[in-house]
Design an enzyme around this catalytic site. Structure first.
Site, short mmCIF file in Angstrom:
data_model
loop_
_atom_site.label_atom_id
_atom_site.label_comp_id
_atom_site.label_asym_id
_atom_site.label_seq_id
_atom_site.Cartn_x
_atom_site.Cartn_y
_atom_site.Cartn_z
N HIS A 61 0.91 -1.21 0.07
CA HIS A 61 -0.16 -0.13 -0.08
C HIS A 61 0.81 1.45 -0.09
O HIS A 61 0.38 2.28 0.46
CB HIS A 61 -0.91 -0.11 1.11
CG HIS A 61 -1.71 -1.29 1.36
ND1 HIS A 61 -2.98 -1.37 0.99
CD2 HIS A 61 -1.41 -2.39 2.18
CE1 HIS A 61 -3.43 -2.71 1.36
NE2 HIS A 61 -2.57 -3.13 1.87
N SER A 63 14.59 22.66 -16.22
CA SER A 63 13.37 23.30 -16.36
C SER A 63 13.69 24.67 -17.10
O SER A 63 14.65 25.15 -16.88
CB SER A 63 12.76 23.70 -15.03
OG SER A 63 11.85 24.95 -15.22
N LYS A 113 16.23 22.88 -11.27
CA LYS A 113 15.58 21.44 -11.29
C LYS A 113 16.13 20.40 -12.17
O LYS A 113 17.01 20.72 -12.83
CB LYS A 113 14.29 22.00 -12.29
CG LYS A 113 13.13 22.55 -11.51
CD LYS A 113 12.44 21.39 -10.55
CE LYS A 113 11.36 20.88 -11.36
NZ LYS A 113 10.24 20.25 -10.74
N GLU A 157 9.41 9.22 -16.79
CA GLU A 157 8.19 9.59 -17.22
C GLU A 157 7.71 9.23 -18.40
O GLU A 157 6.63 8.71 -18.71
CB GLU A 157 8.11 11.32 -16.84
CG GLU A 157 8.26 11.66 -15.43
CD GLU A 157 8.27 13.17 -15.24
OE1 GLU A 157 7.77 13.70 -14.29
OE2 GLU A 157 8.96 13.75 -15.79
#
Ligand code: ARG
Length: 463
Positions: A157, A278, A284, A291
């Site tokens: 979980h 970024s 960043k 992804e």
């Protein structure tokens, strides 16, 4: 008006819009090699059976081989406006060698021709993908070898559950990809049958030899029912499903890698090679690769569902709907190959932050189950009673602001007088991980055993 070579009774020029909808050359040109290989095998068989002359075979063979070279070198471009790759090759061959080329299509239809070309493409790519999967499995095993002692909070979980080691976690993925390998290989075996010679749907009155063409093209044997064979696209659906399942595995791993690279986890650091910045936030470092791998999974699932949907209403045998089988498969195959290569590079080069993983193991009372097991073994308590007692001890630890593994013997004895001094060893996180010595369990010893099993398997399948 110039007649289309595959439209004998059509007497007026095709509508431009029909061509736009109907023509598959813009994408099935990808199958040029399979198409030429199929025609070479078919012609050889036709000559061996006395259906065409050996002189014609010589011209055809020479012409097709030349054509293959010319396409490969870029001398011939496959953008001729022909309906599909089969017609393009026939037209180009006819321009080269004349009438002999017009005999190649004896005892053959585009229905068995496309089924053969596409099946060859799919079979080869089952093998190619299986080969790339083995490289990924190898990377997981290598990573595992270096981390059999690296503590990691095992989760259920997405909550801390029991301590495991990082190698064990990597071997879970090695096991998933092993199944993927087996799935591609079994699809290869099941579908390794030749459609060539099935003709339009019912076979042919010409005295052909389907065993010969099957063998020539590397198929195990000819298919047994032509009606099924020209309309069967199960082989394409299988590779799409295999790819979807494998990409789902890649996606699950990607999700973990993304999570593990956050400031909250910091379990791994992706190489700068596999991260981007970024345009506005100078600090960043984004995990775009995992992804995208996660995102590509949606795309390949779309391809699978699209073809399942195309096939579901088709009466026997060939229907033009089937032409929709190719683009999705080409796309999924390319996506899967690139994904496997990128994944391997990324896991080979990521940094494993062992200290952070271990630190996280001291949060969430990971050795609580061990304490219950201790009571079952040493105090002869029924597991359920021990379980509830440990629940109280967990609450007590929370009140003290401690993880259960940090309780002292005195603190424990104050809760229950029956504990002996050795209870402290049981609460130790590393001991907890190493206590799980059942087959397939996480202890370092058992993890090493799994490394051996998987390495042996790898050696064996690599042959
Ligand atoms: N381009 C077609 C396909 O990909 C080839 C088969 C065409 N057969 C036919 N009878 N029109 O399916």
């Amino acid at each position: 008006m110039k007649k289309n070579i595959a439209s004998a009774r059509i007497n007026i020029e095709s509508s431009k819009l029909l061509k736009e909808l109907n023509d598959s050359l813009p994408f099935d040109k990808e199958l040029y090699k399979e198409d030429i290989t199929g025609s070479l095998a078919h012609s050889k068989m036709l000559a061996a059976q006395g259906i065409i002359s050996s002189e014609d075979l010589e011209l055809i063979t020479k012409g097709l081989n030349e054509l293959l070279e010319e396409i490969e070198s870029g001398k011939v471009k496959l953008n001729s406006g022909d309906e599909d790759i089969h017609m393009a090759i026939e037209r180009l061959l006819t321009a080269k060698i004349g009438d002999a080329a017009k005999r190649v299509h004896t005892a053959r239809s585009r229905n068995d021709q496309v089924a053969t070309d596409f099946r060859l493409y799919v079979l080869n790519n089952n093998l190619e993908l299986a080969r790339l999967i083995l490289k990924v499995v190898e990377s997981f095993i290598n990573l595992a070898k270096e981390n059999t002692d690296t503590l990691l909070p095992g989760m259920t979980h997405l909550q801390h559950a029991q301590p495991i080691n990082f190698a064990y976690h990597m071997l879970a993925y090695a096991s998933m990809f092993k199944r993927d390998y087996e799935r591609f290989m079994s699809s290869y075996d099941r579908n390794n049958i030749s459609p060539l010679g099935c003709a339009a749907l019912a076979g042919t009155p010409h005295p052909i030899n389907r065993e010969q063409t099957a063998q020539e093209l590397g198929f195990r044997e000819p298919s047994i029912n032509c009606l099924d064979t020209v309309s069967d696209r199960d082989f394409a659906l299988e590779i799409l499903f295999n790819i979807s399942t494998m990409m789902m595995h890649i996606s699950r791993l990607s999700e973990e890698l993304i999570l593990w690279s956050t400031s909250e986890f910091k379990f791994i650091t992706l190489s700068d090679k596999h991260a981007t910045g970024s345009s506005i936030m100078p600090q960043k470092k984004n995990p775009d690769i995992p992804e995208l791998l996660r995102g590509k999974t949606g795309r390949v699932n779309g391809n699978l569902v699209a073809l399942l949907t195309v096939m579901k209403g088709l009466p026997l045998a060939y229907n033009k709907d089937t032409q929709e089988d190719k683009e999705g498969v080409f796309d999924s195959v390319k996506t899967a190959k690139l994904s496997l290569m990128v994944l391997k590079e990324m896991i080979d080069e990521m940094k494993v932050n062992k200290e952070n993983m271990e630190k996280a193991c001291r949060v969430g009372h990971l050795s609580a189950t061990d304490l219950a097991d201790y009571m079952v073994k040493n105090l002869n308590m029924p597991f359920r009673d021990a379980y509830h007692l440990v629940g109280n001890i967990v609450n007590k630890s929370e009140e003290l602001g401690k993880d259960i593994s940090e309780l002292t013997y005195e603190e424990l004895s104050a809760i229950d007088g029956r504990f002996a001094q050795d209870v402290i060893d049981v609460l130790n996180i590393r001991n907890s991980m190493n206590a799980r010595e059942s087959f397939g369990g996480t202890s370092t010893v058992k993890t090493k055993e799994q490394i051996d099993i998987l390495s042996n398997w790898l050696e064996q399948v690599k042959g």
